[in-house]
Design an enzyme around this catalytic site. Structure first.
Site, PDB file in Angstrom:
ATOM      1  N   GLY A 233     -28.441 -74.164 -88.752  1.00 48.55           N
ATOM      2  CA  GLY A 233     -28.631 -72.787 -89.225  1.00 48.55           C
ATOM      3  C   GLY A 233     -27.315 -72.102 -89.489  1.00 48.55           C
ATOM      4  CG  ASN A 234     -26.991 -69.000 -91.965  1.00 52.46           C
ATOM      5  OD1 ASN A 234     -27.206 -67.846 -91.630  1.00 52.46           O
ATOM      6  ND2 ASN A 234     -27.740 -69.644 -92.859  1.00 52.46           N
ATOM      7  NE  ARG A 235     -20.861 -67.170 -86.556  1.00 58.76           N
ATOM      8  CZ  ARG A 235     -20.245 -65.988 -86.474  1.00 58.76           C
ATOM      9  NH1 ARG A 235     -20.715 -65.058 -85.689  1.00 58.76           N
ATOM     10  NH2 ARG A 235     -19.174 -65.771 -87.184  1.00 58.76           N
ATOM     11  CB  SER A 236     -27.243 -64.666 -91.928  1.00 60.54           C
ATOM     12  OG  SER A 236     -27.810 -63.500 -92.444  1.00 60.54           O
ATOM     13  CB  ALA A 300     -26.988 -66.750 -95.034  1.00 63.30           C
TER      14      ALA A 300
END
Ligand code: C5P
Length: 426
Positions: A233-236, A300
């Site tokens: 995943g990502n940190r958005s 994102a």
């Protein structure tokens, strides 16, 4: 009189800068200070404002109608039954930026406090949401009487502004509180209240500048599953997308919010669709976007997903010391939506970049907007402690031409407004 006009020259300049003269209703009630209302009216007219004078019948026993008509340069009526066809009290009340009663007698204060409306002034006041200013003038005993004081307190509690009364010599030889406030002070109070009202109305107009626009906003960050319990995943956090949705609703738009794993609560008033992976987001957008006038891709989105998703939890016993995963490209949702969009649809993309240099950041942005084919690209810098998950954001907005059309740094709500301003002018 010219002295007062000069004293308010600065006010006048400020008023003129907002382009339009104010509409002021000056109510005059029946006291000897009615003659001083003439000066207030004249000042307002000389400053370029439109004044409608509404005297009560008893005010006309102190100052005649021709005086008010000549000074205000407008016809003067007192009766609700004048001009019945145009419903004068409602028209006057609704059009007014501010209403002032100069002088306000004890009797008129009591009537206004009670909401009585047996003449044109009473009905005009009741029919208006504009700020109301009263300039009381009466004998000291009448002003200090508990009944009048209770009425003044009641009016004050409702937000009515009382200017004065001043202390000083009254009509006879007596003196004390009850004298009409200085006309210059009354004029200044009227102008300041009118300007406040104009600002509130402008804000309210702005608040509905996206009425009727259907806006699809994606927010959050996608998660690409590896197995039933793990993902890439990502940190958005979804904050910027949610702020966009909140401000778009506040400005009157119909908003569909497609949220991917957001950490924040969705705003009220949106149609919420939740997804998790890029493919789910792509499918939701393909379905929903054609029904929207605007698409804002704030989410994102993972560029790659694992080629295979393990049925069961990946075991280290099987993988050994190193785990190799193979990824495949996800669809580029923004590019696909831009390629298939209707002629009137506006599409806004985001580019989160870690490039520290502004010029290089913009070059990356220009290449990206050309590749994606969207109408605007919001370029923001992200880093370990920047952009994602914080409450502040710093953006450049590029148009399809590659020009920077706006730049802004601030909390995510103000960034949202700057982005939505693009739609108000499209
Ligand atoms: O290419 P990049 O990921 O920097 O592009 C960012 C913009 O493209 C964002 O608006 C994002 O929502 C969108 N995007 C997309 N589909 C992808 C990757 C990014 O719609 N697969």
């Amino acid at each position: 009189m010219s002295e007062i006009a000069d004293a308010h020259q600065t006010d006048h300049e400020t008023d003129a800068s907002d382009g339009q003269p104010m509409r002021v209703v000056v109510g005059v009630t029946g006291g000897i200070a009615a003659y001083k209302a003439v000066q207030v009216i004249r000042d307002l007219v000389l400053l370029g404002h439109h004044v409608d004078v509404v005297p009560t019948e008893s005010a006309l026993r102190f100052v005649g109608r021709p005086t008010f008509e000549a000074i205000s340069r407008n016809p003067v009526r007192t009766d609700v039954f004048d001009d019945v066809a145009e419903v004068r009290h409602v028209a006057l009340g609704q059009q007014a930026d501010v209403i002032a009663v100069v002088p306000a007698t004890a009797n008129s204060m009591a009537k206004i406090a009670a909401g009585l409306s047996d003449d044109l002034l009473g009905t005009t006041i009741l029919a208006s949401t504009a700020p109301l200013i009263l300039a009381p003038a009466m004998h000291t005993e009448m002003w200090l009487n508990q009944a009048t004081q209770a009425n003044a307190a009641r009016l004050d509690a409702r937000g009515v502004v009382l200017v004065g009364p001043a202390e000083g010599q009254l009509t006879g030889n007596d003196s004390g509180p009850g004298r009409l406030a200085d006309p210059a002070e009354i004029v200044a109070t009227i102008l300041s209240a009118g300007r406040g009202e104009r600002r509130r109305r402008r804000d309210a107009e702005l608040a509905s500048d996206l009425r009727g626009r259907r806006v699809l906003i994606t927010a959050g960050g996608t998660r690409e599953p590896l197995d039933p319990v793990r993902f890439i995943g990502n940190r958005s956090s979804g904050r910027q997308g949610f702020a966009l949705a909140e401000r778009a609703v506040a400005r009157g738009a119909e908003v569909t919010l497609v949220a991917a794993n957001a950490e924040v609560r969705p705003p009220e008033g949106v149609k919420l669709v939740t997804v998790s992976s890029a493919q789910q987001l792509a499918q939701a957008c393909a379905e929903i976007a054609p029904r929207h006038d605007v698409v804002i891709m704030a989410a994102a989105v993972a560029d790659y997903r694992p080629v295979t998703v393990a049925e069961g939890k990946i075991k280290k016993e099987q993988a050994g010391e190193e785990l190799t995963l193979t990824f495949t490209r996800n669809p580029d949702i923004l590019q696909d939506l831009s390629a298939s969009r209707g002629s009137d649809q506006v599409i806004i993309g985001f580019a989160a970049e870690t490039e520290p240099d502004d010029a290089k950041l913009l070059e990356l942005g220009r290449a990206k907007i050309a590749r994606k084919g969207c109408d605007y690209l919001v370029v923001n810098r992200v880093g370990w402690n920047l952009g994602f998950q914080s409450d502040e954001n710093s953006i450049f907005v590029l148009a399809a031409s590659g020009d920077v059309v706006s730049r802004h740094t601030g909390d995510k709500m103000s960034v949202a407004d700057v982005i939505l301003d693009l739609l108000a002018i499209v």
